[in-house]
Design an enzyme around this catalytic site. Structure first.
Site, mmCIF file in Angstrom:
data_model
loop_
_atom_site.group_PDB
_atom_site.id
_atom_site.type_symbol
_atom_site.label_atom_id
_atom_site.label_comp_id
_atom_site.label_asym_id
_atom_site.label_seq_id
_atom_site.Cartn_x
_atom_site.Cartn_y
_atom_site.Cartn_z
ATOM 1 N N SER A 44 53.542 50.534 27.977
ATOM 2 C CA SER A 44 53.783 50.430 29.418
ATOM 3 C C SER A 44 55.077 51.140 29.822
ATOM 4 O O SER A 44 55.194 52.355 29.630
ATOM 5 C CB SER A 44 53.805 48.954 29.819
ATOM 6 O OG SER A 44 53.786 48.811 31.234
ATOM 7 N N ASP A 55 42.791 49.459 34.083
ATOM 8 C CA ASP A 55 44.233 49.547 34.279
ATOM 9 C C ASP A 55 44.510 50.567 35.379
ATOM 10 O O ASP A 55 44.029 51.706 35.316
ATOM 11 C CB ASP A 55 44.887 49.987 32.964
ATOM 12 C CG ASP A 55 46.407 49.977 33.008
ATOM 13 O OD1 ASP A 55 46.980 49.746 34.085
ATOM 14 O OD2 ASP A 55 47.020 50.217 31.947
ATOM 15 N N HIS A 75 45.515 46.280 31.013
ATOM 16 C CA HIS A 75 46.921 46.495 30.678
ATOM 17 C C HIS A 75 47.478 45.287 29.929
ATOM 18 O O HIS A 75 47.311 44.145 30.358
ATOM 19 C CB HIS A 75 47.714 46.714 31.968
ATOM 20 C CG HIS A 75 49.078 47.284 31.756
ATOM 21 N ND1 HIS A 75 49.299 48.637 31.642
ATOM 22 C CD2 HIS A 75 50.290 46.699 31.632
ATOM 23 C CE1 HIS A 75 50.594 48.860 31.468
ATOM 24 N NE2 HIS A 75 51.215 47.697 31.450
#
Length: 310
Positions: A157, A252, A282
Site C-alpha cells: 500500500s 481495490d 486491499h
C-alpha cells in the site's frame, strides 16, 4: 468468491472504513493499540531479531528491526521493508508475520523500517526517513552480514509507494544499489485520476474518500503536490529503475494505479512482473492463514528469490 475471502470481504464492507470521518485522535488511538498488540505478540523461535535506531529526516528517530532466519550466510540478501497504513498508521503484527515468511522462504534478512508517520510529520519526512534507512543499511552491510549488491525494497500500500519512490531517489542521488522492488497493492497517484480510483466507491478499505484523506494528511504542508517524490508518478523518467514485481487486487480502488505504473516501467525498459489477484481486496493478506494469502506470498517469494540469485 474463488479467493475464499467472502466473509472477510462482507465484514470489511460492513465496517465501511472508507466512509469514516478520520480524526487525529482516532489515528493516534489505533497506533497506540498497534504498539501494545505488537509487544504482546511472541516472536518465532527460528528467526532472530535485532533493533537499531538511526537518525532520519531533521534528526527524527527511525527504528529498524532486522529479522534473520537461521542458517543464513554472512553475505545474505536483504529485503528492506516499508509497511503500509496510509502513511499515518503504524505497523501491526500481521505484517511482521508476512515478513517472517519472506525471510524464511526467500532465505534473506528483512530490515523492517519504522518511519515517522505522516500524522506527526508530513512529506517529505516519511520518505526521507525511509531513504536514510536504506542508506544506513547499505553503508553497514558488512556489519549486518548483508550482500550490498542484493538489497531489495518492498512494501504494501503506502509502503509500496515508498518503495517505488525510494528506488527513484537512489537512482537520482546515485545512492545505494537496489536490485529489485516488490510493490504490493501500491498507492501510486495522488491525483486519484485513474478509473478505479474514481469509480470503485464500494471498494472495502480503499474507499476514494479515505484515499483522498490519506493524501491530504501526507501532503498537507505542500503548495504543489506535483513535487518530485510526493508519489511514484511524480518523476521525470521511469528509466534505469530496478526490476519490479507489482501485485494488484481485484476489488481495490488502487488497482489501476498499480497496473498503470507497471506500464510506465515497462515502456521505459524496466523488467516488470504484474500479478493481478482475483477476488481479493486491499490488505486482504492480514488474514495470514487464508489459502489465497499463502498463494500471494508464494508468488512474492518466488520473485524475490529470482532477484536475489547471484
Amino acid at each position: 468468491m474463488s479467493s475464499g475471502l467472502l466473509p472477510e470481504l462482507q465484514f470489511a464492507r460492513f465496517l465501511k472504513i472508507g466512509k469514516l470521518c478520520i480524526q487525529a485522535w482516532m489515528i493516534h488511538s489505533v497506533n497506540l493499540c498497534g504498539k501494545i498488540w505488537f509487544k504482546l505478540c511472541s516472536r518465532p523461535k527460528d528467526i532472530s531479531c535485532s533493533t537499531v535506531k538511526i537518525k532520519g529526516y531533521q534528526d527524527s528517530n527511525v527504528e529498524i528491526l532486522i529479522y534473520s532466519p537461521k542458517g543464513l550466510t554472512d553475505d545474505a540478501p536483504c529485503l528492506v521493508y516499508y509497511h503500509g497504513g496510509a502513511f499515518f498508521l503504524g505497523d501491526f503484527p500481521m505484517i511482521h508475520t508476512l515478513c517472517f515468511e519472506y525471510a524464511r522462504a526467500a532465505k534473506c534478512r528483512v530490515a523492517f523500517v519504522r518511519y515517522t508517520l505522516s500524522i506527526t510529520r508530513p512529506f517529505p519526512g516519511p520518505i526521507e526517513d525511509c531513504y536514510s534507512a536504506l542508506e544506513w543499511i547499505s553503508d553497514h552491510a558488512t556489519e549486518l552480514k548483508i550482500d550490498p549488491k542484493r538489497i531489495a525494497v518492498g512494501g504494501d500500500s503506502a509502503g509500496g509507494c515508498i518503495s517505488a519512490v525510494v528506488s527513484q531517489m537512489a537512482r537520482d542521488r546515485h545512492g545505494p544499489h537496489i536490485c529489485f522492488q516488490m510493490l504490493i497493492y501500491p498507492v501510486i497517484d495522488n491525483t486519484q485520476s485513474l478509473p478505479s480510483a474514481k469509480n470503485m466507491t464500494d471498494a472495502p478499505i480503499t474507499h476514494p474518500r479515505l484515499v483522498r484523506k490519506m493524501w491530504q494528511i501526507y501532503l498537507r504542508d505542500m503548495k504543489n503536490s506535483s513535487l518530485p517524490y510526493s508519489c511514484a508518478l511524480r518523476t521525470e523518467s521511469f528509466k534505469d529503475l530496478p526490476p519490479a514485481f507489482i501485485e494488484v487486487e481485484d476489488l481495490d480502488s488502487l488497482k489501476d494505479e498499480g497496473i498503470f505504473y507497471s506500464h510506465c516501467l515497462s515502456k521505459a525498459g524496466v523488467p516488470v512482473q504484474l500479478v493481478q489477484m482475483k477476488g481479493t481486496f486491499h490488505a486482504f493478506d492480514i488474514f495470514v492463514g487464508k489459502q489465497v494469502t499463502k498463494l500471494a506470498v508464494k508468488n512474492r517469494v518466488k520473485a524475490l528469490k529470482a532477484a536475489f540469485r547471484k
